[in-house]
Design a protein around this motif. Structure first.
Motif, PDB file in Angstrom:
ATOM      1  N   ASN A  25      -9.398  -2.534  -6.929  1.00 21.04           N
ATOM      2  CA  ASN A  25      -8.174  -2.221  -7.635  1.00 21.04           C
ATOM      3  C   ASN A  25      -7.371  -1.150  -6.901  1.00 21.04           C
ATOM      4  O   ASN A  25      -6.148  -1.224  -6.787  1.00 21.04           O
ATOM      5  CB  ASN A  25      -8.538  -1.742  -9.039  1.00 21.04           C
ATOM      6  N   ALA A  26      -8.086  -0.168  -6.350  1.00 23.79           N
ATOM      7  CA  ALA A  26      -7.388   0.895  -5.637  1.00 23.79           C
ATOM      8  C   ALA A  26      -6.746   0.384  -4.355  1.00 23.79           C
ATOM      9  O   ALA A  26      -5.617   0.758  -4.013  1.00 23.79           O
ATOM     10  CB  ALA A  26      -8.376   2.014  -5.313  1.00 23.79           C
ATOM     11  N   SER A  27      -7.452  -0.509  -3.668  1.00 24.46           N
ATOM     12  CA  SER A  27      -6.842  -1.063  -2.454  1.00 24.46           C
ATOM     13  C   SER A  27      -5.632  -1.921  -2.818  1.00 24.46           C
ATOM     14  O   SER A  27      -4.623  -1.919  -2.094  1.00 24.46           O
ATOM     15  CB  SER A  27      -7.873  -1.877  -1.697  1.00 24.46           C
ATOM     16  N   GLY A  28      -5.724  -2.626  -3.938  1.00 25.32           N
ATOM     17  CA  GLY A  28      -4.559  -3.375  -4.392  1.00 25.32           C
ATOM     18  C   GLY A  28      -3.389  -2.474  -4.722  1.00 25.32           C
ATOM     19  O   GLY A  28      -2.239  -2.783  -4.419  1.00 25.32           O
ATOM     20  N   LEU A  29      -3.720  -1.324  -5.339  1.00 28.95           N
ATOM     21  CA  LEU A  29      -2.656  -0.355  -5.646  1.00 28.95           C
ATOM     22  C   LEU A  29      -2.009   0.155  -4.368  1.00 28.95           C
ATOM     23  O   LEU A  29      -0.779   0.294  -4.278  1.00 28.95           O
ATOM     24  CB  LEU A  29      -3.249   0.802  -6.445  1.00 28.95           C
ATOM     25  N   ALA A  30      -2.831   0.386  -3.333  1.00 35.18           N
ATOM     26  CA  ALA A  30      -2.278   0.830  -2.056  1.00 35.18           C
ATOM     27  C   ALA A  30      -1.379  -0.234  -1.449  1.00 35.18           C
ATOM     28  O   ALA A  30      -0.303   0.068  -0.919  1.00 35.18           O
ATOM     29  CB  ALA A  30      -3.424   1.168  -1.095  1.00 35.18           C
ATOM     30  N   PHE A  31      -1.808  -1.485  -1.553  1.00 35.51           N
ATOM     31  CA  PHE A  31      -0.998  -2.580  -1.014  1.00 35.51           C
ATOM     32  C   PHE A  31       0.346  -2.665  -1.721  1.00 35.51           C
ATOM     33  O   PHE A  31       1.397  -2.790  -1.083  1.00 35.51           O
ATOM     34  CB  PHE A  31      -1.743  -3.903  -1.183  1.00 35.51           C
ATOM     35  N   VAL A  32       0.291  -2.597  -3.057  1.00 38.55           N
ATOM     36  CA  VAL A  32       1.541  -2.722  -3.808  1.00 38.55           C
ATOM     37  C   VAL A  32       2.447  -1.522  -3.544  1.00 38.55           C
ATOM     38  O   VAL A  32       3.675  -1.659  -3.438  1.00 38.55           O
ATOM     39  CB  VAL A  32       1.240  -2.891  -5.303  1.00 38.55           C
ATOM     40  N   ALA A  33       1.830  -0.335  -3.401  1.00 37.54           N
ATOM     41  CA  ALA A  33       2.642   0.852  -3.120  1.00 37.54           C
ATOM     42  C   ALA A  33       3.324   0.728  -1.767  1.00 37.54           C
ATOM     43  O   ALA A  33       4.513   1.059  -1.614  1.00 37.54           O
ATOM     44  CB  ALA A  33       1.755   2.091  -3.158  1.00 37.54           C
ATOM     45  N   ALA A  34       2.583   0.219  -0.772  1.00 34.93           N
ATOM     46  CA  ALA A  34       3.186   0.048   0.543  1.00 34.93           C
ATOM     47  C   ALA A  34       4.290  -0.999   0.504  1.00 34.93           C
ATOM     48  O   ALA A  34       5.357  -0.836   1.119  1.00 34.93           O
ATOM     49  CB  ALA A  34       2.105  -0.347   1.553  1.00 34.93           C
ATOM     50  N   GLY A  35       4.039  -2.091  -0.254  1.00 38.94           N
ATOM     51  CA  GLY A  35       5.063  -3.112  -0.375  1.00 38.94           C
ATOM     52  C   GLY A  35       6.316  -2.598  -1.064  1.00 38.94           C
ATOM     53  O   GLY A  35       7.437  -2.968  -0.716  1.00 38.94           O
ATOM     54  N   ALA A  36       6.124  -1.717  -2.043  1.00 42.52           N
ATOM     55  CA  ALA A  36       7.294  -1.138  -2.719  1.00 42.52           C
ATOM     56  C   ALA A  36       8.004  -0.139  -1.814  1.00 42.52           C
ATOM     57  O   ALA A  36       9.223   0.009  -1.875  1.00 42.52           O
ATOM     58  CB  ALA A  36       6.856  -0.463  -4.009  1.00 42.52           C
ATOM     59  N   ARG A  37       7.233   0.526  -0.967  1.00 41.40           N
ATOM     60  CA  ARG A  37       7.844   1.522  -0.075  1.00 41.40           C
ATOM     61  C   ARG A  37       8.782   0.854   0.922  1.00 41.40           C
ATOM     62  O   ARG A  37       9.874   1.334   1.181  1.00 41.40           O
ATOM     63  CB  ARG A  37       6.711   2.271   0.636  1.00 41.40           C
TER      64      ARG A  37
END
Lengths: 85, 197
Positions: A25-37
């Motif tokens: 879940n945390a890696s997914g959060l990192a992915f989504v955060a990078a995609g939003a960035r």
């Protein structure tokens, strides 16, 4: 925000399956955060893949936990219900 | 929006901390569900509403229901009544309820304010995600479907192995029907997750 994801991943090791879920879940959060960035949909696509993998993994893992618990039960009736996958 | 994001993030970290440090599996699961909901709020604040909905549905819905099923099944003992009575004490559900209450306050705040102020500027909708998913990542979709199929077959194999071994010891074992329902639940759960994903 990536530091937040790192904080989420760091402490675990006891409830193994649950912690694997937390880490995915945390890696997914990192992915989504990078995609939003960078305003790209690729991060969310990667999160979908992680979601599918987590679903498959947890199905297998829980089936194995049930099997393990049953063999434990056959050996020792007083085996506790500790979740040691 | 930023305060919403950071509040939900802190909430997720605290709930995960409690989930990892609880000794009892059900308490940990309650905290973990709160943590997943907080992460979903974070996704929404990051401008990914589709992924936030998927997080609530699949993680907090399907996967956590699987976990709860297994924990409840592993606790099928003679002293189940005492265990349940102990779970219904307030100290076991008060912490997750408090954390979920903060999330509810965030939700109420989000619905009270105007949606234009709430939705972030660089929001990526489901349409873009779908275009990227089935456009440039089609091979990944195929691989994910293969992986889900393999997971389904693997879970079925584990459950079937248990049934076969149970058939050998059928004379001595007294709880054959109970184990049968267990493996049936495993099959149903794995099928449900693969359908949902």
């Amino acid at each position: 925000m990536l530091g937040l994801a790192g904080l989420l991943t760091r402490r675990n090791l006891i409830f193994t399956l649950m912690c694997v879920e937390i880490m995915l879940n945390a890696s997914g959060l990192a992915f989504v955060a990078a995609g939003a960035r960078w305003a790209q949909p690729d991060g969310q696509v990667m999160f979908l893949f992680i979601l599918a993998m987590a679903a498959a993994e947890v199905a297998i893992g829980l089936a194995f936990v049930l099997l393990f618990h049953r063999t434990q039960l056959a050996l020792d009736v007083d085996a506790a219900s500790e979740m040691r996958g | 929006m930023t305060t919403l994001f950071y509040l939900a993030g802190i909430l997720a970290v605290v709930a995960t901390l409690f989930a990892v440090t609880r000794r009892h599996a059900v308490h940990a699961l309650l905290y973990l569900i709160v943590s997943l909901l907080a992460v979903a709020v974070d996704f929404f604040a990051l401008g990914a509403p589709f992924v936030a909905a998927l997080e609530v549905m699949i993680y907090a819905g399907a996967i956590m229901v699987l976990f709860v099923f297994v924990v409840m099944m592993l606790n099928l003992a003679e002293h189940a009544m005492e265990v349940e009575r102990a779970w219904l004490k307030p100290q076991s559900w008060l912490g997750p309820a408090l954390l979920a209450l903060i999330l509810l306050v965030e939700l109420a705040y989000g619905t009270a304010t105007s949606p234009s102020a709430l939705s972030p500027t660089n929001s990526i909708g489901p349409k873009q995600v779908g275009v990227a998913l089935f456009g440039s990542y089609w091979i990944g979709v195929e691989l994910a479907s293969l992986l889900l199929m393999a997971g389904l077959v693997g879970a079925f194999h584990l459950g079937r192995h248990a049934i076969a071994k149970e058939g050998e010891h059928h004379v001595t074992s007294t709880d054959a029907t109970r184990t049968d329902t267990r493996s049936d639940l495993v099959h149903a759960g794995s099928g449900g997750t693969s359908h949902a994903a």
